[in-house]
Design an enzyme around this catalytic site. Structure first.
Site, mmCIF file in Angstrom:
data_model
loop_
_atom_site.group_PDB
_atom_site.id
_atom_site.type_symbol
_atom_site.label_atom_id
_atom_site.label_comp_id
_atom_site.label_asym_id
_atom_site.label_seq_id
_atom_site.Cartn_x
_atom_site.Cartn_y
_atom_site.Cartn_z
ATOM 1 N N ASP A 268 0.846 -1.194 0.000
ATOM 2 C CA ASP A 268 0.000 0.000 0.000
ATOM 3 C C ASP A 268 0.883 1.245 0.000
ATOM 4 O O ASP A 268 2.077 1.168 0.278
ATOM 5 C CB ASP A 268 -0.882 0.035 1.256
ATOM 6 N N ASP B 55 -4.379 -2.969 5.166
ATOM 7 C CA ASP B 55 -4.971 -2.533 6.426
ATOM 8 C C ASP B 55 -6.487 -2.572 6.392
ATOM 9 O O ASP B 55 -7.137 -2.630 7.420
ATOM 10 C CB ASP B 55 -4.499 -1.123 6.793
ATOM 11 N N ASP C 282 -8.972 -5.749 2.002
ATOM 12 C CA ASP C 282 -7.645 -6.287 1.686
ATOM 13 C C ASP C 282 -7.504 -7.731 2.151
ATOM 14 O O ASP C 282 -6.543 -8.413 1.779
ATOM 15 C CB ASP C 282 -6.547 -5.453 2.377
#
Length: 866
Positions: free
Chosen positions: A337, A603, A607
């Site tokens: 990310d 997070d 995901d």
């Protein structure tokens, strides 16, 4: 941006028809009970935990453990048939018990830590209105139909919809990947796990616990299986080879002894003698199996994993699954990310048209003074303090301005106390500006901030905005400031005075570029997967060093590609922008199909599927949802990308340490097996008893594992590519080390068996000296094993525990010989005899240069660019 309404549970719709009284005054106590009975509490059902007894039994599925179970059966059968003691059998059982118990207890302890981490979120207080009274209840006590008060800084506690709101903005990045907050109006859906970043409002709870979108995703994860790790694959292959070797050796010795018996006329004797001869042959076969199978290997690998797990936890990586310690070292691709992992997850002023903010009482005389006044007064944000650090309450951009003032030593609350606003017009997405009217020294001024191009059109003279385009290309959000004095009648001014601008962005973590460079040097490809725009993603990726060739795709472009083109694109792309969580999962699966070992950071709740399917799932410990953490293998306690690099470093060190021990263990097993085979065939008694072999293979080898697995990571580990998944765990260097050392043991051992050891007066002394010499030789070989793959660490630095443990092994061996007596089949030796043993075995340490020279040409090259 993904439409929030598209992912809402349709069960919410009927609750839009709640009675007006409940929408205004909240539920009555009776209604609360009814709703709880009908829809349950606001708790996610924990994933079905496997029963502890079953978790323990699973540890027996290890291939080498299964081989040991066969050895237990054979050993017990022979002992009972002959009416002898089950002591040898008990020794193997202890080995199995230790290996399985340590693995089980280590993972159990890790899971307890993980559950404690999640339990902290269950105690959060939620502001609700019930029976026309506001109060705070625990998160789990929330029910469908509850009237919840939400404001900036609050997490949305359940799925629901707003019924009132004032400038409510919600961060939905947990579901959509979008970093920008979304403005919410009446009757719009809000989801559990999202955050209110600005405004204040009330919501009706429409779904709680498992009925929420987060609960649905968590339930789907329960059916997903994790891929087998590279180490598991390699150890399974090694165990199959060892079992074939052991059973082959056992069959060979039985066949040899049967032929010997036929040639010597044993089978023409009485039935009692024949049965006795067959039993003796069978016992020799059992000894060969016990010698060939590395009983200490499962325990040693488990100990290595447990030690590494503890070290990684101290380095901010909470390992949830023990085997992930090694798997992370085999990673070839990291899909990361952007927000919070590569960046600080906090908007900051990084560029401004003034040197520093400044504040003086009265009317400002400089642009710096006007910008400072504007940043403090023309704002609705606040700064709070939590655990000694500033936190944002309200709009993140406005909070960045307040932190900017704070760093300059200016307290925004003092300015607000000195100049009370007369009126304020909040930011409007159409006008792209915000203004505040304030009185200073008896004069009325309008302070305005907003998009530079909008303000520039209202300023005289108009400013030059050319240099601001460069800031936009660097992923900065530009904000301009202007002011004007208002006439007494309050007529809006014809033009404003341009004061300046600032550039704001979520700054890259200072240590990320070096960490990305280290990963690239280690042959690991880093790919950024973000919901941000291609322009923002490009700027951050270039600054971090991820983007080097300019290969960028959006999530939609990637997902619509034909499979063959998608596989090529997955290998080549460096940035996946405007991506949804499903795009991340698709990228992971595509890369795995190409043979990559993939680590994924995440997070958000959405995901979780990608985290579960990755070879290593890395969840955020601070910003991560409980669903993401549940799906992960490792939790990054500091949410930082450099922690991933350090985890890879530790994982590679663990793999090398396991290789060190394999050289140590397999050298013992091969040499002991061949010596145990040759001695009876040539008419000599077996050189070892089963109890002696168990001491060598279990206790001594376990202590050696502790010694060898304490080796610290060295820099060269991050100077090579990851070892391929299909590469055998035993490298050419290791083969040479095992071959040369075992050959030396076998040659010297057979000389000792045939010709005897000097200064040993009796056969009992000879057997004892042979046993002691074999153990002492392993201690010398342990030093050689430290130099795995031709790299010898500093002698005393990096692993001081090694020499302490090896000295302990020698000390225990002396006690066994001097006082073991009948149990270990030994007799005491005098100091001269011990000196002879040390001198005869010391040359083993001189084999390391020879091993390195022989293996140099056959060692695979994993250096970058190879």
């Amino acid at each position: 941006m993904k439409d929030s309404h598209a992912i809402i549970n349709c069960e919410m719709i009927p609750f839009l028809k709640l009675p007006a009284e409940a929408r205004e005054h909240g539920l009555h106590p009776e209604s609360v009970r009814e709703m709880r009975e009908k829809y349950g509490k606001n708790e996610l059902t924990p994933p079905q935990r496997t029963a502890l007894w079953y978790q323990y039994l699973v540890k027996f599925n290890d291939p080498i453990i299964r081989i040991l179970l066969v050895a237990i059966l054979i050993s017990a059968t022979v002992a009972l048939f002959e009416g002898k003691s089950l002591l040898d059998t008990a020794g193997i059982i202890i080995a199995v018990f230790l290996a399985t118990s340590i693995s089980f207890l280590t993972e159990y302890h890790s899971n307890r830590e993980f559950e404690a981490l999640n339990a902290m979120r269950e105690d959060i207080g939620i502001k609700v209105v019930r029976n026309d009274q506001a109060g705070i209840i625990p998160l789990r006590e929330l029910v469908v139909g509850d009237l919840v008060i939400v404001e900036a800084g609050d997490g949305i506690p359940a799925d629901g919809y707003l019924i009132t709101g004032y400038n409510v903005e919600v961060d939905e990045s947990m579901f959509t990947g979008e970093s920008e907050p979304v403005r919410k109006t009446m009757d719009e859906i809000v989801l559990k796990g999202t955050w209110v970043t600005a405004g204040r409002g009330r919501m009706i709870t429409a779904a709680v616990g498992d009925a929420t979108r987060m609960g649905q995703i968590a339930a789907d994860l329960a059916h997903d299986a994790r891929p087998e790790t590279p180490l598991q694959i390699k150890l399974r292959s090694l165990a199959a080879f060892i079992s074939r070797f052991g059973y082959g050796m056992a069959g060979l010795i039985i066949a040899t002894l049967l032929i010997k018996g036929a040639l010597t006329g044993v089978f023409s004797e009485s039935p009692t003698i024949i049965v006795r001869y067959l039993l003796d042959s069978f016992i020799f076969a059992v000894i060969i199996i016990v010698v060939s199978v590395p009983e200490g290997l499962p325990l040693s690998v488990t100990v290595s994993l447990a030690l590494t797990m503890q070290k990684m936890t101290r380095a901010c990586s909470l390992v949830r699954h023990l085997i992930a310690c090694e798997t992370v070292g085999s990673v070839s691709v990291i899909c990361t990310d952007k927000t919070g992992t590569l960046t600080l997850n906090q908007m900051e002023v990084v560029v401004s048209s003034i040197e520093l903010p400044e504040f003086v009482t009265g009317t400002p005389k400089t642009s710096a003074g006007w910008i400072t006044l504007n940043a403090a007064l023309n704002s609705t944000a606040e700064l709070g303090c939590r655990e000694g650090r500033l936190i944002t309450v309200g709009n993140s951009t406005e909070a960045a301005l307040l932190r900017w003032l704070h760093r300059a030593g200016i307290t925004y609350t003092d300015i607000r106390s000195a100049y009370l606003p007369i009126s304020q017009e909040l930011f409007d997405s159409r006008k792209k500006q915000m203004s505040t009217i304030v009185q200073i020294s008896g004069h009325t001024f309008a302070l305005i901030k907003g998009a530079p191009e909008i303000l520039a059109a209202s300023c005289a003279p108009p400013p030059d905005l050319t240099h601001l385009h460069e800031l936009a290309c660097r992923a900065m959000r530009t904000l301009a400031f202007a002011h004007a004095e208002l006439s007494v009648d309050g007529v809006p001014p014809c033009s404003y005075i341009w004061d300046g601008y600032v550039g704001i962005r979520d700054e890259v973590r200072p240590d990320v570029p070096d960490a990305v460079e280290a990963c690239n040097k280690a042959g690991i490809t880093v790919k950024m997967v973000t919901g941000d725009s291609p322009m923002t993603a490009t700027a951050i990726a270039r600054e971090t060093g991820i983007l080097t060739r300019g290969n960028i795709l959006t999530g939609r472009e990637f997902r619509v590609l034909p499979e063959k083109e998608r596989r090529i694109a997955a290998r080549n792309l460096e940035v996946l922008a405007r991506s949804e969580p499903s795009d991340k999962l698709l990228l992971v699966q595509t890369l795995q199909n190409e043979g990559e070992v993939v680590a994924v950071t995440g997070d958000g709740t959405n995901d979780a599927p990608a985290l579960r399917h990755a070879n290593v799932g890395l969840a955020m410990g601070i910003a991560g949802t409980e669903v993401a953490r549940e799906a992960s293998d490792i939790i990054l306690l500091d949410d930082s990308f450099p922690t991933i690099k350090n985890a890879v470093w530790w994982g590679r060190a663990l793999y090398e340490n396991i290789q060190r021990f394999l050289v140590f263990q397999l050298t013992i097993n091969i040499s002991a097996a061949i010596l145990s085979f040759l001695a009876p065939v040539l008419g000599f008694p077996p050189p070892f008893t089963i109890i002696q072999l168990l001491w060598i293979n279990i206790v001594m080898d376990t202590l050696a594992a502790l010694a060898l697995c304490g080796e610290s990571p060295h820099r060269a580990l991050m100077d090579r590519h990851p070892i391929p998944k299909d590469e055998p765990v035993v490298t050419p260097y290791m083969k040479w080390a095992i071959l040369l050392t075992a050959s030396a043991y076998i040659f010297v051992g057979m000389m000792a068996i045939v010709f005897g050891i000097p200064f040993m007066q009796s056969p009992q002394h000879q057997a004892t000296a042979f046993f002691a010499g074999f153990v002492v030789a392993q201690v010398w070989n342990g030093i050689n094993c430290r130099g795995i793959n031709g790299i010898m660490p500093p002698l005393f630095r990096g692993n001081p525990l090694f020499f302490g443990i090896m000295a302990g092994i020698v000390g225990v061996q002396i006690l066994i010989v001097q006082y073991g007596g009948t149990f270990f089949s030994t007799v005491p030796l005098d100091p001269l005899q011990w000196l002879i043993i040390v001198l005869i075995t010391f040359p083993v340490i001189l084999l390391w240069p020879l091993i390195r020279w022989c293996a140099k040409r056959g060692q695979p090259d994993y250096s970058p660019g190879s």
